[in-house]
Design an enzyme around this catalytic site. Sequence first.
Site, PDB file in Angstrom:
ATOM      1  N   ASN A 247    -101.932 -38.444 -17.253  1.00 40.69           N
ATOM      2  CA  ASN A 247    -103.005 -37.788 -18.006  1.00 40.69           C
ATOM      3  C   ASN A 247    -102.411 -36.541 -18.652  1.00 40.69           C
ATOM      4  OD1 ASN A 247    -105.314 -36.612 -18.977  1.00 40.69           O
ATOM      5  ND2 ASN A 247    -106.223 -36.174 -16.979  1.00 40.69           N
ATOM      6  N   TRP A 248    -102.077 -36.676 -19.928  1.00 47.08           N
ATOM      7  CA  TRP A 248    -101.427 -35.547 -20.623  1.00 47.08           C
ATOM      8  C   TRP A 248    -102.399 -34.408 -20.895  1.00 47.08           C
ATOM      9  CZ3 TRP A 248     -98.068 -38.189 -25.047  1.00 47.08           C
ATOM     10  CH2 TRP A 248     -97.041 -38.941 -24.440  1.00 47.08           C
ATOM     11  N   LYS A 249    -103.698 -34.682 -20.793  1.00 44.88           N
ATOM     12  CA  LYS A 249    -104.722 -33.678 -21.147  1.00 44.88           C
ATOM     13  C   LYS A 249    -104.441 -33.150 -22.553  1.00 44.88           C
ATOM     14  CE  LYS A 249    -105.308 -32.833 -16.261  1.00 44.88           C
ATOM     15  NZ  LYS A 249    -105.712 -31.940 -15.187  1.00 44.88           N
TER      16      LYS A 249
ATOM     17  N   HIS B   5    -113.668 -37.524 -16.212  1.00 48.01           N
ATOM     18  CA  HIS B   5    -112.726 -36.603 -15.561  1.00 48.01           C
ATOM     19  C   HIS B   5    -113.487 -35.324 -15.194  1.00 48.01           C
ATOM     20  CE1 HIS B   5    -109.459 -33.801 -14.961  1.00 48.01           C
ATOM     21  NE2 HIS B   5    -108.684 -34.850 -14.745  1.00 48.01           N
TER      22      HIS B   5
ATOM     23  N   GLU C  25    -112.816 -32.325 -15.517  1.00 48.41           N
ATOM     24  CA  GLU C  25    -112.820 -31.293 -16.568  1.00 48.41           C
ATOM     25  C   GLU C  25    -113.902 -31.582 -17.602  1.00 48.41           C
ATOM     26  OE1 GLU C  25    -108.620 -31.611 -17.355  1.00 48.41           O
ATOM     27  OE2 GLU C  25    -108.246 -30.761 -15.383  1.00 48.41           O
TER      28      GLU C  25
ATOM     29  N   GLU D 150    -110.455 -37.948  -7.461  1.00 48.19           N
ATOM     30  CA  GLU D 150    -109.703 -36.710  -7.701  1.00 48.19           C
ATOM     31  C   GLU D 150    -110.479 -35.513  -7.157  1.00 48.19           C
ATOM     32  OE1 GLU D 150    -106.906 -37.113 -11.312  1.00 48.19           O
ATOM     33  OE2 GLU D 150    -108.886 -36.749 -12.103  1.00 48.19           O
TER      34      GLU D 150
ATOM     35  N   GLY E 235    -104.420 -29.564 -10.469  1.00 55.54           N
ATOM     36  CA  GLY E 235    -103.701 -28.469 -11.120  1.00 55.54           C
ATOM     37  C   GLY E 235    -103.499 -27.256 -10.233  1.00 55.54           C
TER      38      GLY E 235
ATOM     39  N   SER F   3    -102.576 -33.035  -8.088  1.00 60.60           N
ATOM     40  CA  SER F   3    -101.251 -32.514  -7.710  1.00 60.60           C
ATOM     41  C   SER F   3    -100.306 -33.579  -7.145  1.00 60.60           C
ATOM     42  CB  SER F   3    -101.385 -31.327  -6.747  1.00 60.60           C
ATOM     43  OG  SER F   3    -102.075 -30.270  -7.391  1.00 60.60           O
TER      44      SER F   3
ATOM     45  N   GLY G  59    -101.600 -35.439 -13.674  1.00 57.62           N
ATOM     46  CA  GLY G  59    -101.641 -34.479 -14.771  1.00 57.62           C
ATOM     47  C   GLY G  59    -100.290 -33.809 -14.965  1.00 57.62           C
ATOM     48  N   GLY G  60    -100.147 -32.622 -14.410  1.00 58.60           N
ATOM     49  CA  GLY G  60     -98.957 -31.782 -14.630  1.00 58.60           C
ATOM     50  C   GLY G  60     -97.631 -32.520 -14.504  1.00 58.60           C
TER      51      GLY G  60
HETATM   52  P1  PGA Z   1    -102.818 -32.677 -11.727  1.00 55.82           P
HETATM   53  O1  PGA Z   1    -104.047 -33.293 -12.546  1.00 55.82           O
HETATM   54  O2  PGA Z   1    -101.903 -33.823 -11.385  1.00 55.82           O
HETATM   55  O3  PGA Z   1    -102.188 -31.692 -12.659  1.00 55.82           O
HETATM   56  O4  PGA Z   1    -103.390 -32.030 -10.498  1.00 55.82           O
HETATM   57  C1  PGA Z   1    -104.603 -34.530 -12.195  1.00 55.82           C
HETATM   58  C2  PGA Z   1    -105.736 -34.863 -13.124  1.00 55.82           C
HETATM   59  O5  PGA Z   1    -106.476 -33.954 -13.518  1.00 55.82           O
HETATM   60  O6  PGA Z   1    -105.916 -36.039 -13.504  1.00 55.82           O
END
Ligand code: PGA
Length: 253
Positions: free
Chosen positions: A9-11, A97, A99, A169, A175, A215, A236-237
Amino acid sequence: MRKQIAAANWKMNLTLAKGEELVDQLLDATTGLTENQEAVFAVPFPYLVNIKNKLAGKSNVFVAAQNCYNKVSGAYTGEVSAEILKSIGTDYVVIGHSERREYFNESNQMLAEKINICLEYKLKPIFCCGEALEIREADTQNSYVENQIKESLFHLSAEQITGFVIAYEPIWAIGTGKTATSAQAQEIQAYIRVVLASKYGKEIADSISILYGGSVKAANAKEIFSQPDVDGGLVGGASLMATEFAAIIKSLK
Ligand code: PGA
């Protein structure tokens, strides 16, 4: 056998050039994917066609949009529909998601509508659920996540939910560098499967891939993915770094 999935997930990160370079660096890792394993890249809308083209001819590698709108078409300036996404070759769509739930007020009901439209246009939803820290601290995460699943998914038919993809999640792990322990992930993801089985039966519940997100990195992926009810991760990250995500792909069971 249900699918094991490493989803990036590049966001709202990377330029097109940097994203393409990253995918180029990852193609080697994806050649080792077995029949029940997939790598998915959830990229910003404007990159979908380019990244899809990069993946042409590769097996078990797909592109995902990070969202779509909950209306079929019409005067919704700036929004992107499932039909538009399908027309450019999108495979998956990340729905709900945390967010989006938090910053864009997406409700369980709205997510149910998005899922319906995705299915109508033969896009595969990756439905996200998960609790905030205060819910975990009150130890009410199971009922909270159960409600998210019931309100957004339980209207689906048995046929529609067979082979579905859910990402659990916990918001407190996204994050933050704070990962759920593999035991915590297994416990709630086993519970999610019980909830699904209560409505659809064990066989269908067993066909549903439940990813863990929050994470995930190269150093913890293998341990987390080894849990029986963890079928890969939404990352994500660490998905923005080629060596990290390559190792995560290789950690799929
Ligand atoms: P993260 O994000 O791996 O940076 O914690 C995961 C996500 O939001 O899908």
